[in-house]
Design a protein around this motif. Structure first.
Motif, PDB file in Angstrom:
ATOM      1  N   GLY A   8      -6.975 -71.222  11.161  1.00  0.00           N
ATOM      2  CA  GLY A   8      -8.102 -70.399  10.757  1.00  0.00           C
ATOM      3  C   GLY A   8      -7.628 -69.237   9.908  1.00  0.00           C
ATOM      4  O   GLY A   8      -6.441 -69.053   9.659  1.00  0.00           O
ATOM      5  N   HIS A   9      -8.585 -68.456   9.473  1.00  0.00           N
ATOM      6  CA  HIS A   9      -8.330 -67.331   8.589  1.00  0.00           C
ATOM      7  C   HIS A   9      -7.659 -66.162   9.325  1.00  0.00           C
ATOM      8  O   HIS A   9      -7.975 -65.872  10.476  1.00  0.00           O
ATOM      9  N   ILE A  10      -6.762 -65.514   8.612  1.00  0.00           N
ATOM     10  CA  ILE A  10      -5.996 -64.344   9.056  1.00  0.00           C
ATOM     11  C   ILE A  10      -5.342 -64.653  10.407  1.00  0.00           C
ATOM     12  O   ILE A  10      -4.507 -65.534  10.464  1.00  0.00           O
ATOM     13  N   ALA A  24      -4.195 -71.430  29.895  1.00  0.00           N
ATOM     14  CA  ALA A  24      -3.642 -72.759  30.207  1.00  0.00           C
ATOM     15  C   ALA A  24      -2.125 -72.790  30.332  1.00  0.00           C
ATOM     16  O   ALA A  24      -1.567 -73.831  30.658  1.00  0.00           O
ATOM     17  N   GLY A  25      -1.461 -71.680  30.061  1.00  0.00           N
ATOM     18  CA  GLY A  25      -0.007 -71.659  30.099  1.00  0.00           C
ATOM     19  C   GLY A  25       0.586 -72.252  28.833  1.00  0.00           C
ATOM     20  O   GLY A  25      -0.120 -72.633  27.904  1.00  0.00           O
ATOM     21  N   GLU A  26       1.904 -72.316  28.802  1.00  0.00           N
ATOM     22  CA  GLU A  26       2.605 -72.909  27.654  1.00  0.00           C
ATOM     23  C   GLU A  26       2.190 -74.363  27.501  1.00  0.00           C
ATOM     24  O   GLU A  26       2.077 -75.077  28.497  1.00  0.00           O
ATOM     25  N   GLN A  27       1.984 -74.791  26.284  1.00  0.00           N
ATOM     26  CA  GLN A  27       1.532 -76.152  26.010  1.00  0.00           C
ATOM     27  C   GLN A  27       2.456 -76.828  25.006  1.00  0.00           C
ATOM     28  O   GLN A  27       2.797 -76.231  23.986  1.00  0.00           O
ATOM     29  N   ASP A  28       2.836 -78.062  25.297  1.00  0.00           N
ATOM     30  CA  ASP A  28       3.567 -78.876  24.342  1.00  0.00           C
ATOM     31  C   ASP A  28       2.577 -79.462  23.346  1.00  0.00           C
ATOM     32  O   ASP A  28       1.393 -79.624  23.643  1.00  0.00           O
ATOM     33  N   GLN A  29       3.073 -79.817  22.185  1.00  0.00           N
ATOM     34  CA  GLN A  29       2.283 -80.501  21.159  1.00  0.00           C
ATOM     35  C   GLN A  29       1.007 -79.743  20.794  1.00  0.00           C
ATOM     36  O   GLN A  29      -0.055 -80.336  20.595  1.00  0.00           O
ATOM     37  N   LEU A  30       1.114 -78.429  20.707  1.00  0.00           N
ATOM     38  CA  LEU A  30      -0.010 -77.570  20.340  1.00  0.00           C
ATOM     39  C   LEU A  30       0.527 -76.462  19.448  1.00  0.00           C
ATOM     40  O   LEU A  30       1.404 -75.701  19.865  1.00  0.00           O
ATOM     41  N   GLU A  31       0.037 -76.407  18.204  1.00  0.00           N
ATOM     42  CA  GLU A  31       0.511 -75.405  17.255  1.00  0.00           C
ATOM     43  C   GLU A  31      -0.656 -74.622  16.675  1.00  0.00           C
ATOM     44  O   GLU A  31      -1.773 -75.143  16.571  1.00  0.00           O
ATOM     45  N   PHE A  32      -0.365 -73.390  16.278  1.00  0.00           N
ATOM     46  CA  PHE A  32      -1.362 -72.467  15.742  1.00  0.00           C
ATOM     47  C   PHE A  32      -0.893 -71.991  14.368  1.00  0.00           C
ATOM     48  O   PHE A  32       0.158 -71.361  14.265  1.00  0.00           O
ATOM     49  N   ILE A  33      -1.670 -72.301  13.331  1.00  0.00           N
ATOM     50  CA  ILE A  33      -1.301 -71.986  11.958  1.00  0.00           C
ATOM     51  C   ILE A  33      -2.339 -71.044  11.352  1.00  0.00           C
ATOM     52  O   ILE A  33      -3.497 -71.425  11.155  1.00  0.00           O
ATOM     53  N   ASP A  34      -1.922 -69.821  11.058  1.00  0.00           N
ATOM     54  CA  ASP A  34      -2.808 -68.850  10.415  1.00  0.00           C
ATOM     55  C   ASP A  34      -2.803 -69.046   8.907  1.00  0.00           C
ATOM     56  O   ASP A  34      -1.764 -69.355   8.303  1.00  0.00           O
ATOM     57  N   PHE A  35      -3.965 -68.856   8.289  1.00  0.00           N
ATOM     58  CA  PHE A  35      -4.092 -68.841   6.829  1.00  0.00           C
ATOM     59  C   PHE A  35      -4.188 -67.381   6.425  1.00  0.00           C
ATOM     60  O   PHE A  35      -5.252 -66.774   6.484  1.00  0.00           O
ATOM     61  N   VAL A  36      -3.053 -66.808   6.058  1.00  0.00           N
ATOM     62  CA  VAL A  36      -2.988 -65.382   5.741  1.00  0.00           C
ATOM     63  C   VAL A  36      -3.173 -65.151   4.250  1.00  0.00           C
ATOM     64  O   VAL A  36      -3.051 -66.063   3.436  1.00  0.00           O
ATOM     65  N   GLU A  37      -3.465 -63.901   3.903  1.00  0.00           N
ATOM     66  CA  GLU A  37      -3.804 -63.538   2.524  1.00  0.00           C
ATOM     67  C   GLU A  37      -2.709 -63.878   1.516  1.00  0.00           C
ATOM     68  O   GLU A  37      -2.993 -64.179   0.365  1.00  0.00           O
ATOM     69  N   SER A  38      -1.458 -63.830   1.941  1.00  0.00           N
ATOM     70  CA  SER A  38      -0.344 -64.069   1.016  1.00  0.00           C
ATOM     71  C   SER A  38      -0.085 -65.554   0.770  1.00  0.00           C
ATOM     72  O   SER A  38       0.763 -65.912  -0.043  1.00  0.00           O
TER      73      SER A  38
END
Length: 147
Positions: A8-10, A24-38
């Motif tokens: 998602g954004h920022i 939910a605690g630490e999760q395998d096979q789960l990533e979070f990718i920010d769409f930052v201004e740069s």
């Protein structure tokens, strides 16, 4: 287990990541990718593709994005269109993301999508109406036969 990439954004993704970790605690096979201004949209897509490869164990990848039609959604859609066993839900909320972590093990990808769509809609509530329903006086019961 189905792999999940949240974007998602920022700081939408990393913010959701913090909340999901708390729930939910630490999760395998789960990533979070920010769409930052740069970042360019091409860079975003490259990051999303790499994340999808990292989380994919062969049972599929589910992208969860913030805004339908936004850049994270559009770039995940491009990946879905040219990659097998990939699905995308846009417009997600925290209950959907947290439940994705709980519900994905042993689920089929399409089944998980349907489950999360049900959860997403059912979690939105008008709290004024909920409060009014709870605070409404109980109707008085009348027993005509004296019992």
């Amino acid at each position: 287990m189905i792999g999940i990439v949240v974007s998602g954004h920022i700081n939408f993704a990393t913010g959701m990541g913090s909340a999901v970790k708390a729930i939910a605690g630490e999760q395998d096979q789960l990533e979070f990718i920010d769409f930052v201004e740069s970042m360019s949209t091409d860079e975003l897509e490259a990051e999303l593709r790499q994340a999808a490869k990292r989380v994919d164990s062969g049972e599929g990848v589910l992208f969860l994005t913030d805004i339908p039609g936004g850049s994270p959604c559009n770039r995940a859609l491009a990946i879905m269109m040219d990659t097998d066993n990939v699905e995308l839900i846009a417009g997600v909320n925290l209950p959907m993301i947290a439940n994705a972590a709980f519900e994905r093990d042993g689920a089929e990808l399409k089944e998980l999508v349907e489950t999360l769509l049900d959860i997403g809609g059912s979690c939105m509530q008008d709290m004024r109406k909920e409060l009014e329903a709870v605070m409404a006086p109980e109707p008085e019961l009348k027993c005509e036969d004296g019992l």
